[in-house]
Design an enzyme around this catalytic site. Structure first.
Site, PDB file in Angstrom:
ATOM      1  N   HIS A 176      -6.849   2.205   1.668  1.00  0.00           N
ATOM      2  CA  HIS A 176      -6.076   1.005   2.003  1.00  0.00           C
ATOM      3  C   HIS A 176      -6.612  -0.128   1.127  1.00  0.00           C
ATOM      4  O   HIS A 176      -7.086  -1.151   1.613  1.00  0.00           O
ATOM      5  CB  HIS A 176      -6.173   0.697   3.503  1.00  0.00           C
ATOM      6  CG  HIS A 176      -5.033  -0.130   4.028  1.00  0.00           C
ATOM      7  ND1 HIS A 176      -4.253   0.247   5.099  1.00  0.00           N
ATOM      8  CD2 HIS A 176      -4.542  -1.325   3.637  1.00  0.00           C
ATOM      9  CE1 HIS A 176      -3.336  -0.693   5.346  1.00  0.00           C
ATOM     10  NE2 HIS A 176      -3.496  -1.662   4.469  1.00  0.00           N
ATOM     11  N   TYR A 221       8.861  -3.407   7.344  1.00  0.00           N
ATOM     12  CA  TYR A 221       8.862  -4.824   7.692  1.00  0.00           C
ATOM     13  C   TYR A 221      10.219  -5.477   7.472  1.00  0.00           C
ATOM     14  O   TYR A 221      10.637  -6.342   8.218  1.00  0.00           O
ATOM     15  CB  TYR A 221       7.804  -5.576   6.870  1.00  0.00           C
ATOM     16  CG  TYR A 221       6.394  -5.239   7.304  1.00  0.00           C
ATOM     17  CD1 TYR A 221       5.797  -5.913   8.358  1.00  0.00           C
ATOM     18  CD2 TYR A 221       5.669  -4.224   6.669  1.00  0.00           C
ATOM     19  CE1 TYR A 221       4.510  -5.609   8.777  1.00  0.00           C
ATOM     20  CE2 TYR A 221       4.372  -3.918   7.084  1.00  0.00           C
ATOM     21  CZ  TYR A 221       3.804  -4.605   8.136  1.00  0.00           C
ATOM     22  OH  TYR A 221       2.544  -4.298   8.557  1.00  0.00           O
ATOM     23  N   ASN A 278       5.802   2.211   6.254  1.00  0.00           N
ATOM     24  CA  ASN A 278       5.520   0.879   6.769  1.00  0.00           C
ATOM     25  C   ASN A 278       6.813   0.082   6.655  1.00  0.00           C
ATOM     26  O   ASN A 278       7.374  -0.029   5.560  1.00  0.00           O
ATOM     27  CB  ASN A 278       4.424   0.209   5.937  1.00  0.00           C
ATOM     28  CG  ASN A 278       3.087   0.928   6.066  1.00  0.00           C
ATOM     29  OD1 ASN A 278       2.955   1.874   6.847  1.00  0.00           O
ATOM     30  ND2 ASN A 278       2.098   0.481   5.316  1.00  0.00           N
ATOM     31  N   GLU A 294       3.398   1.241  10.062  1.00  0.00           N
ATOM     32  CA  GLU A 294       3.192  -0.186  10.294  1.00  0.00           C
ATOM     33  C   GLU A 294       4.534  -0.829  10.597  1.00  0.00           C
ATOM     34  O   GLU A 294       5.554  -0.464  10.013  1.00  0.00           O
ATOM     35  CB  GLU A 294       2.615  -0.910   9.053  1.00  0.00           C
ATOM     36  CG  GLU A 294       1.173  -0.606   8.762  1.00  0.00           C
ATOM     37  CD  GLU A 294       0.647  -1.388   7.548  1.00  0.00           C
ATOM     38  OE1 GLU A 294       1.184  -2.477   7.235  1.00  0.00           O
ATOM     39  OE2 GLU A 294      -0.290  -0.890   6.922  1.00  0.00           O
ATOM     40  N   GLU A 304       0.667   2.340   0.951  1.00  0.00           N
ATOM     41  CA  GLU A 304       1.534   1.447   0.169  1.00  0.00           C
ATOM     42  C   GLU A 304       1.279   1.446  -1.338  1.00  0.00           C
ATOM     43  O   GLU A 304       0.769   0.478  -1.897  1.00  0.00           O
ATOM     44  CB  GLU A 304       1.440   0.017   0.714  1.00  0.00           C
ATOM     45  CG  GLU A 304       1.934  -0.099   2.143  1.00  0.00           C
ATOM     46  CD  GLU A 304       2.247  -1.534   2.558  1.00  0.00           C
ATOM     47  OE1 GLU A 304       1.936  -2.470   1.801  1.00  0.00           O
ATOM     48  OE2 GLU A 304       2.813  -1.718   3.654  1.00  0.00           O
ATOM     49  N   ARG A 345      -4.522   3.840  14.060  1.00  0.00           N
ATOM     50  CA  ARG A 345      -4.558   4.095  12.613  1.00  0.00           C
ATOM     51  C   ARG A 345      -5.553   3.117  11.985  1.00  0.00           C
ATOM     52  O   ARG A 345      -5.347   1.903  12.046  1.00  0.00           O
ATOM     53  CB  ARG A 345      -3.164   3.904  12.029  1.00  0.00           C
ATOM     54  CG  ARG A 345      -3.132   4.008  10.535  1.00  0.00           C
ATOM     55  CD  ARG A 345      -1.729   3.933   9.928  1.00  0.00           C
ATOM     56  NE  ARG A 345      -1.890   3.927   8.491  1.00  0.00           N
ATOM     57  CZ  ARG A 345      -1.515   2.939   7.683  1.00  0.00           C
ATOM     58  NH1 ARG A 345      -0.865   1.898   8.143  1.00  0.00           N
ATOM     59  NH2 ARG A 345      -1.750   3.006   6.394  1.00  0.00           N
TER      60      ARG A 345
HETATM   61  C1  FCB Z   1       1.149  -4.271   4.838  1.00  0.00           C
HETATM   62  C2  FCB Z   1      -0.278  -3.874   4.585  1.00  0.00           C
HETATM   63  C3  FCB Z   1      -1.220  -4.295   5.682  1.00  0.00           C
HETATM   64  C4  FCB Z   1      -0.908  -5.694   6.194  1.00  0.00           C
HETATM   65  C5  FCB Z   1       0.561  -5.830   6.544  1.00  0.00           C
HETATM   66  C6  FCB Z   1       0.961  -7.201   7.055  1.00  0.00           C
HETATM   67  O1  FCB Z   1       1.857  -4.317   3.658  1.00  0.00           O
HETATM   68  O2  FCB Z   1      -0.364  -2.481   4.439  1.00  0.00           O
HETATM   69  O3  FCB Z   1      -2.518  -4.181   5.199  1.00  0.00           O
HETATM   70  O4  FCB Z   1      -1.334  -6.642   5.303  1.00  0.00           O
HETATM   71  O5  FCB Z   1       1.338  -5.549   5.404  1.00  0.00           O
END
Ligand code: FCB
Length: 498
Positions: free
Chosen positions: A169, A345, A343, A404, A215, A125
């Protein structure tokens, strides 16, 4: 903004914060077996038979983004982006770092494709830099800019790696910021659709998966509300809500433009950092609260895209500051998608709360909650279970990608030159265990893109927070696989958590 208060402190609670900003924050609470892989025969796991296996055909990938890796900011006719302007403004980025050179991927992409090949990834990607293709955002295109992506795509395909392209992005052409106020102006949404249609017409003979925007919940909140990312604005009230609306409108108009110009068989989606409400523990009441919370906390972004309307609670809370929109806008915004990318995290914990008008309360992370060096990155592996599960349950998504997932680490080379990032391996193993739980229950996750292939320019944190599977020595541009790269190669080879 101080180094300690990274943009992510905000970004990852964007949904909750956005909701709370419009409403009374207090109404929401204080807002904001294995099987040892050594005994699992690789062949067995690869066929999907092992207890920790992923479905056959699961797509393992890795991800980067243009401004974070490419460098070559003045090459081949690229126009300036808001990130060039922002990073060159003293005091905005840790150590005043810029993406001028970054990983020099623009010149080293062939070697980087070989890194991917060595990992065994099946997909990559990347993002297309809008100002390379249209230096002013609109007007005359710059064919040399698109040529870079033609070369990259051809190189990927020659190595059996499927290209997944993101069209935005965050590197907005500076000219659109100057002329229209960037995403504050509706003209930017229209220019984005034109650019999306132009790229789709030229890449979709080879690129079968296109993401419109990466995002919404980060670039709008952190760039236009908190001022910590480009363009560094601090909007409030109606102006902020209208900017949010233009972002989702730009996505919807782009979906239409892509459908109109792409080759048949092109699949279109987005990559959103959905705010993932995780139940404090798994009882029916807390799970139901987490579902409600996920819908409300993403009201301005994924919820309106999926449902074609803003939630009553959001509109009521925003009152006179609610965005101005037409029914036609809502139709465009909710143009049907082929897949949803998220994404993932970190989770936002919530609990059932009958005293709250929305039926849930956000439970803030206690000070002692473990996090990665990036202070926003609270370690909650269950996010990778609840994220896709909510998307499937709330909106019936049939094809989901984890676009992500990854973590920062202090990453210092050992005397033997290797980086033993056991913290990243532990993080990935725990998160993938939760993803495997989701796929085993039938949640339709088709692929996973690990962020990131290599260390890169981490926005306002500059080069201080490393997220790569490969360690980059920025002085020499040498890339060295970390322990996590070895781990990921095993996961891919066995199609199972190891
Ligand atoms: C996400 C972003 C990516 C990167 C990661 C750690 O939020 O999309 O560009 O910075 O975090």
């Amino acid at each position: 903004m101080s180094k300690k208060v990274s943009r992510r402190t905000f970004a990852k609670v964007a949904g909750a914060a956005a909701l709370a900003s419009a409403a009374d924050p207090s109404a929401l609470g204080s807002a904001k077996t294995r099987g040892s892989s050594d005994t699992t025969a690789p062949g067995v796991a690869a066929q999907g038979a092992g207890p920790r296996s992923f479905p056959p055909g699961f797509i393992w990938g890795t991800a980067t983004a243009s401004y974070q890796v490419e460098g070559a900011v003045k090459e081949d006719g690229r126009g300036p982006s808001i990130w060039d302007t922002f990073s060159h403004t003293p005091g905005k980025i840790v150590d005043n770092a810029t993406g001028d050179v970054a990983d020099d991927h623009y010149h080293r992409y062939k070697g980087d494709v070989q890194l991917m090949k060595a990992l065994g990834v099946k997909a990559y990607r990347f993002s297309v830099a809008w100002p390379r293709v249209f230096p002013d955002g609109d007007g005359p295109p710059n064919p040399k800019g698109l040529d870079f992506y033609n070369r990259l795509v051809d190189e990927l395909l020659a190595n059996d790696i499927r290209p997944f392209a993101t069209l935005y992005h965050w590197d907005l052409p500076q000219s659109l910021q100057d002329r229209f106020g960037g995403w504050e102006g509706r003209d930017t949404s229209k220019a984005f659709a034109d650019y999306a249609g132009y790229v789709a017409a030229r890449l979709t003979d080879r690129v079968k998966h296109i993401f419109t925007i990466n995002e919404f919940g980060a670039f709008v909140e952190v760039g236009y509300r908190w001022g910590v990312h480009a363009p560094g604005l601090r909007l409030t009230g109606l102006r902020l809500n209208q900017t949010r609306h233009h972002a989702v409108l730009g996505h919807g108009l782009a979906v239409r433009a892509i459908r109109a110009s792409a080759r048949p068989g092109t699949r279109v989606g987005l990559a959103e950092n959905i705010t993932i409400a995780a139940p404090v523990y798994e009882t029916a009441a807390h799970v139901a609260a987490a579902e409600r919370a996920t819908r409300e906390m993403n009201a301005q972004y994924l919820t309106v895209i999926q449902e074609g309307k803003y939630t009553d609670w959001y509109l009521k809370s925003a009152g006179a500051d609610a965005p101005k929109f037409t029914d036609e806008d809502l139709k465009a915004i909710s143009s049907p998608l082929d897949f949803v990318g998220i994404n993932v995290y970190t989770p936002q914990f919530v609990r059932a709360d009958e005293s709250s008008p929305v039926g849930f309360s956000v439970v803030p992370h206690p000070k002692s909650f473990p996090h990665a060096p990036s202070p926003w990155l609270f370690i909650g592996p269950e996010a990778l279970y609840w994220g896709p599960r909510h998307v499937s349950k709330l909106w019936g998504a049939k094809e989901i990608y984890i676009t992500e997932n990854g973590c920062s680490s202090s990453d210092e080379p050992a005397p033997d030159g290797k980086v033993y990032d056991t913290d990243r391996v532990t993080y990935l193993r725990s998160y993938l265990t939760q993803l495997q739980r989701a796929t085993a229950e039938g949640v339709p996750v088709r692929g996973y893109f690990l962020w990131s292939l290599m260390d890169n320019f981490e926005w306002a944190d500059g080069y201080t927070n490393r997220f790569g599977l490969h360690y980059v020595d920025y002085k020499t541009q040498t890339r060295t696989p970390k322990l996590s790269a070895d781990f990921y190669r095993e996961v891919i080879a066995r199609n199972a958590v190891v």
